[in-house]
Enzyme design. Structure first.
Site, PDB file in Angstrom:
ATOM      1  N   SER A  29      34.920  38.201  54.225  1.00 46.81           N
ATOM      2  CA  SER A  29      35.365  37.591  52.967  1.00 46.81           C
ATOM      3  C   SER A  29      36.882  37.461  52.961  1.00 46.81           C
ATOM      4  O   SER A  29      37.599  38.394  53.304  1.00 46.81           O
ATOM      5  CB  SER A  29      34.908  38.475  51.798  1.00 46.81           C
ATOM      6  OG  SER A  29      35.286  37.912  50.575  1.00 46.81           O
ATOM      7  N   SER A  51      36.677  33.769  48.566  1.00 48.79           N
ATOM      8  CA  SER A  51      36.839  34.169  47.163  1.00 48.79           C
ATOM      9  C   SER A  51      37.565  33.054  46.444  1.00 48.79           C
ATOM     10  O   SER A  51      38.784  32.948  46.513  1.00 48.79           O
ATOM     11  CB  SER A  51      37.643  35.474  47.093  1.00 48.79           C
ATOM     12  OG  SER A  51      36.977  36.465  47.828  1.00 48.79           O
ATOM     13  N   LEU A  52      36.789  32.207  45.772  1.00 50.04           N
ATOM     14  CA  LEU A  52      37.391  31.024  45.140  1.00 50.04           C
ATOM     15  C   LEU A  52      37.809  31.360  43.711  1.00 50.04           C
ATOM     16  O   LEU A  52      38.972  31.208  43.346  1.00 50.04           O
ATOM     17  CB  LEU A  52      36.393  29.866  45.189  1.00 50.04           C
ATOM     18  CG  LEU A  52      36.953  28.493  44.870  1.00 50.04           C
ATOM     19  CD1 LEU A  52      38.079  28.101  45.819  1.00 50.04           C
ATOM     20  CD2 LEU A  52      35.853  27.431  44.920  1.00 50.04           C
ATOM     21  N   HIS A  53      36.881  31.783  42.899  1.00 48.36           N
ATOM     22  CA  HIS A  53      37.116  32.279  41.533  1.00 48.36           C
ATOM     23  C   HIS A  53      37.635  31.231  40.555  1.00 48.36           C
ATOM     24  O   HIS A  53      37.622  31.486  39.342  1.00 48.36           O
ATOM     25  CB  HIS A  53      38.027  33.507  41.522  1.00 48.36           C
ATOM     26  CG  HIS A  53      37.547  34.657  42.350  1.00 48.36           C
ATOM     27  ND1 HIS A  53      36.227  35.033  42.415  1.00 48.36           N
ATOM     28  CD2 HIS A  53      38.197  35.509  43.184  1.00 48.36           C
ATOM     29  CE1 HIS A  53      36.097  36.073  43.239  1.00 48.36           C
ATOM     30  NE2 HIS A  53      37.274  36.376  43.722  1.00 48.36           N
ATOM     31  N   CYS A  86      29.700  47.933  53.563  1.00 48.88           N
ATOM     32  CA  CYS A  86      30.855  47.137  53.150  1.00 48.88           C
ATOM     33  C   CYS A  86      32.104  47.916  53.566  1.00 48.88           C
ATOM     34  O   CYS A  86      32.313  49.040  53.115  1.00 48.88           O
ATOM     35  CB  CYS A  86      30.814  46.948  51.635  1.00 48.88           C
ATOM     36  SG  CYS A  86      32.292  46.158  50.968  1.00 48.88           S
ATOM     37  N   ASN A 111      34.052  42.885  37.489  1.00 47.89           N
ATOM     38  CA  ASN A 111      34.006  44.338  37.274  1.00 47.89           C
ATOM     39  C   ASN A 111      35.237  44.720  36.482  1.00 47.89           C
ATOM     40  O   ASN A 111      36.344  44.328  36.844  1.00 47.89           O
ATOM     41  CB  ASN A 111      34.069  45.075  38.620  1.00 47.89           C
ATOM     42  CG  ASN A 111      32.710  45.160  39.269  1.00 47.89           C
ATOM     43  OD1 ASN A 111      31.738  45.566  38.658  1.00 47.89           O
ATOM     44  ND2 ASN A 111      32.656  44.742  40.517  1.00 47.89           N
ATOM     45  N   GLY A 133      41.450  45.332  51.261  1.00 45.22           N
ATOM     46  CA  GLY A 133      42.260  44.595  52.227  1.00 45.22           C
ATOM     47  C   GLY A 133      41.823  43.157  52.420  1.00 45.22           C
ATOM     48  O   GLY A 133      40.752  42.743  51.981  1.00 45.22           O
ATOM     49  N   GLU A 134      42.694  42.393  53.084  1.00 43.71           N
ATOM     50  CA  GLU A 134      42.400  40.992  53.385  1.00 43.71           C
ATOM     51  C   GLU A 134      42.190  40.895  54.903  1.00 43.71           C
ATOM     52  O   GLU A 134      43.146  40.993  55.686  1.00 43.71           O
ATOM     53  CB  GLU A 134      43.582  40.117  52.918  1.00 43.71           C
ATOM     54  CG  GLU A 134      43.576  38.693  53.428  1.00 43.71           C
ATOM     55  CD  GLU A 134      42.253  37.950  53.232  1.00 43.71           C
ATOM     56  OE1 GLU A 134      41.677  37.979  52.135  1.00 43.71           O
ATOM     57  OE2 GLU A 134      41.786  37.342  54.214  1.00 43.71           O
ATOM     58  N   CYS A 182      45.903  39.785  43.904  1.00 48.73           N
ATOM     59  CA  CYS A 182      44.974  39.150  42.949  1.00 48.73           C
ATOM     60  C   CYS A 182      44.968  39.954  41.637  1.00 48.73           C
ATOM     61  O   CYS A 182      44.916  41.189  41.646  1.00 48.73           O
ATOM     62  CB  CYS A 182      43.563  39.085  43.534  1.00 48.73           C
ATOM     63  SG  CYS A 182      43.479  38.075  45.032  1.00 48.73           S
ATOM     64  N   CYS A 207      35.481  47.463  44.481  1.00 44.97           N
ATOM     65  CA  CYS A 207      36.450  47.751  45.533  1.00 44.97           C
ATOM     66  C   CYS A 207      37.763  48.339  45.038  1.00 44.97           C
ATOM     67  O   CYS A 207      38.295  47.957  44.006  1.00 44.97           O
ATOM     68  CB  CYS A 207      36.679  46.528  46.407  1.00 44.97           C
ATOM     69  SG  CYS A 207      37.640  45.235  45.728  1.00 44.97           S
ATOM     70  N   CYS A 243      46.455  46.320  49.861  1.00 46.65           N
ATOM     71  CA  CYS A 243      46.368  44.880  50.115  1.00 46.65           C
ATOM     72  C   CYS A 243      47.623  44.199  49.578  1.00 46.65           C
ATOM     73  O   CYS A 243      48.166  44.591  48.547  1.00 46.65           O
ATOM     74  CB  CYS A 243      45.127  44.322  49.415  1.00 46.65           C
ATOM     75  SG  CYS A 243      44.853  42.561  49.730  1.00 46.65           S
ATOM     76  N   CYS A 282      42.052  42.619  40.854  1.00 40.66           N
ATOM     77  CA  CYS A 282      41.569  43.487  41.936  1.00 40.66           C
ATOM     78  C   CYS A 282      42.318  44.819  41.992  1.00 40.66           C
ATOM     79  O   CYS A 282      43.545  44.850  42.047  1.00 40.66           O
ATOM     80  CB  CYS A 282      41.695  42.756  43.270  1.00 40.66           C
ATOM     81  SG  CYS A 282      41.015  43.700  44.644  1.00 40.66           S
ATOM     82  N   GLU A 286      37.898  53.087  51.726  1.00 41.44           N
ATOM     83  CA  GLU A 286      36.543  53.193  51.179  1.00 41.44           C
ATOM     84  C   GLU A 286      35.541  52.397  52.009  1.00 41.44           C
ATOM     85  O   GLU A 286      35.856  51.332  52.522  1.00 41.44           O
ATOM     86  CB  GLU A 286      36.495  52.584  49.778  1.00 41.44           C
ATOM     87  CG  GLU A 286      37.411  53.242  48.803  1.00 41.44           C
ATOM     88  CD  GLU A 286      37.417  52.497  47.466  1.00 41.44           C
ATOM     89  OE1 GLU A 286      38.275  52.815  46.657  1.00 41.44           O
ATOM     90  OE2 GLU A 286      36.570  51.614  47.252  1.00 41.44           O
TER      91      GLU A 286
HETATM   92  N1  SAH Z   1      40.395  40.212  50.534  1.00 33.52           N
HETATM   93  C1  SAH Z   1      39.075  39.705  50.692  1.00 33.52           C
HETATM   94  C2  SAH Z   1      37.970  40.748  50.704  1.00 33.52           C
HETATM   95  C3  SAH Z   1      38.053  41.903  49.750  1.00 33.52           C
HETATM   96  S1  SAH Z   1      37.536  41.799  48.080  1.00 33.52           S
HETATM   97  C4  SAH Z   1      38.793  38.661  49.632  1.00 33.52           C
HETATM   98  O1  SAH Z   1      39.627  38.446  48.771  1.00 33.52           O
HETATM   99  O2  SAH Z   1      37.762  38.008  49.696  1.00 33.52           O
HETATM  100  C5  SAH Z   1      35.836  41.441  48.025  1.00 33.52           C
HETATM  101  C6  SAH Z   1      35.473  40.567  46.838  1.00 33.52           C
HETATM  102  O3  SAH Z   1      35.576  41.272  45.588  1.00 33.52           O
HETATM  103  C7  SAH Z   1      36.371  39.353  46.697  1.00 33.52           C
HETATM  104  O4  SAH Z   1      35.588  38.226  46.419  1.00 33.52           O
HETATM  105  C8  SAH Z   1      37.238  39.722  45.510  1.00 33.52           C
HETATM  106  O5  SAH Z   1      37.818  38.592  44.925  1.00 33.52           O
HETATM  107  C9  SAH Z   1      36.236  40.445  44.645  1.00 33.52           C
HETATM  108  N2  SAH Z   1      36.790  41.270  43.578  1.00 33.52           N
HETATM  109  C10 SAH Z   1      37.910  42.008  43.571  1.00 33.52           C
HETATM  110  N3  SAH Z   1      38.084  42.608  42.378  1.00 33.52           N
HETATM  111  C11 SAH Z   1      37.025  42.254  41.630  1.00 33.52           C
HETATM  112  C12 SAH Z   1      36.612  42.561  40.302  1.00 33.52           C
HETATM  113  N4  SAH Z   1      37.342  43.336  39.506  1.00 33.52           N
HETATM  114  N5  SAH Z   1      35.457  42.023  39.868  1.00 33.52           N
HETATM  115  C13 SAH Z   1      34.700  41.227  40.659  1.00 33.52           C
HETATM  116  N6  SAH Z   1      35.031  40.898  41.911  1.00 33.52           N
HETATM  117  C14 SAH Z   1      36.183  41.414  42.387  1.00 33.52           C
END
Ligand code: SAH
Length: 355
Positions: free
Chosen positions: A187, A210-212, A101, A286, A155-156, A112, A329, A108, A115, A88
């Site tokens: 990212s 991506s800390l979260h 993007c 999301n 992907g990462e 996570c 994504c 991947c 995701c 995508e």
């Molecule tokens: N692998 C990389 C880049 C891809 S994801 C990474 O982890 O950063 C891009 C961003 O979307 C990341 O910050 C990821 O954590 C976030 N993301 C993935 N699923 C999500 C969701 N359901 N809601 C909000 N952010 C999400």
């Protein structure tokens, strides 16, 4: 056969050392303008075109799906690659220019919990040419000039380090798309060793992490990579990155109801980021099908942002674009694959993700 669009101009010139020196540049320019075959390269002799056809392949994806948001003009492409895999790409229109993007892998491996991209695991990594094609063919198909690139799709990127680095140099080439490093963001979920390596490259790209969650137990439950590189290890690499490159890091923080969105979570985040140059991007999670994780309310997000501001951590709440076209994504690829699988399994089209 060599993948010609993954080659730099210098590598191409070396391969074509028996040709006049301007040839490599002519070919490079054709490729960077989206030529799909050598026969299109009308300023080359027929014997040379035939030789190129024998020795090289040109990647060029096909748009399997194109969806446009009626709300904000965001366009999402599902590109089918030469081997049938799909990735995508999302084109977003911002005041500061069009941003694309892109995906860096098919699927991947990072796992996570929130995701959609990681549900089927990693299928394969993309080549530099396939990433370049995402930018190039999005620009060609949409007719919209691309100003900025974010590696935030499927992907990462740091799990596909060499191809991503090659891509960054290719898309930056002045004979090609010439997109400045300062207009590119990468990212990562937090591969600390690769962040250290990236710091050595001294590129002017923006690094997003991506800390979260700032708490190790919470972060490990959401992101398996935290069991390998915990929050402290990751932040040490981030500090090192800033010291080496002078580039401030953006921290992505998806707000998940009852998981990472309390005032205590905000205070811990502010404390851990306090001693470094950082910016926090808050985004309500999301919704992902089949996941029990839910987004925080907008009041909770606002209160969290205020708490960070009080503790002198700059934070913004990210606007979400393309909500009506599965722009989050991995969602389009998953819907498309379900549709194709349904077709193969039942011999009919369930009409998911139709355009
Ligand atoms: N692998 C990389 C880049 C891809 S994801 C990474 O982890 O950063 C891009 C961003 O979307 C990341 O910050 C990821 O954590 C976030 N993301 C993935 N699923 C999500 C969701 N359901 N809601 C909000 N952010 C999400």
């Amino acid at each position: 056969m060599k993948d010609i669009k993954s080659m730099s101009l210098a590598e191409l010139a070396q391969d074509l050392a028996d040709q006049p020196s301007f040839r490599a540049k002519q070919i490079f320019v054709w490729l960077q303008r989206g030529a799909r075959s050598f026969s299109e390269m009308t300023n080359l002799s027929k014997p040379l075109r035939e030789r190129l056809e024998r020795e090289y392949t040109i990647t060029a994806p096909i748009a399997a799906r194109k969806l446009q948001s009626a709300k904000d003009g965001t366009i999402k492409y599902l590109w089918r690659l030469a081997d049938g895999n799909c990735v995508e790409t999302v084109l977003m229109r911002y005041h500061h220019g069009n941003t694309v993007c892109i995906s860096s892998e098919v699927g991947c491996a990072m796992g996570c919990a929130f995701c959609a991209s990681t549900r089927g695991g990693l299928v394969r990594r993309l080549t530099a040419s396939e990433m370049l094609d995402e930018v190039l063919f999005t620009q060609i198909d949409s007719g919209e000039p691309i100003a900025n690139i974010v590696l935030m799709g499927i992907g990462e990127p740091l799990d596909n380090y060499d191809a991503v680095l090659r891509f960054l140099h290719m898309v930056n080439a002045k004979e090609g798309m010439n997109i400045g490093m300062r207009h590119i963001s990468l990212s990562t979920c937090g591969l600390a060793d690769k962040i250290d390596r990236l710091a050595q490259e001294n590129l002017q790209i923006t690094l997003s992490v991506s800390l979260h969650a700032a708490d190790n137990a919470v972060r490990s439950s959401l992101m398996p990579i935290n069991r390998k590189y915990d929050v402290e290890t990751l932040l040490a690499s981030c500090r090192n990155y800033f010291e080496k490159t002078g580039r401030r890091i953006t921290f992505e923080y998806a707000m998940i109801r009852g998981v990472n969105d309390s005032q205590v979570d905000a205070a811990l985040l502010a404390k851990k980021l306090g001693c470094m140059q950082a910016h926090v991007n808050l985004i309500p999670l999301n919704n992902v099908a089949e996941s029990p994780l839910k987004p925080s309310s907008s009041e909770t997000v606002r209160a969290f942002a205020q708490q960070l501001a009080q503790m002198h951590i700059p934070a913004t709440v990210r606007r979400s674009l393309g909500g009506d076209i599965d722009a989050a994504c991995g969602q389009l690829r998953r819907n498309y694959e379900e549709q194709v699988c349904a077709k193969e399994a039942f011999g009919f089209d369930r009409g998911l993700g139709s355009d």
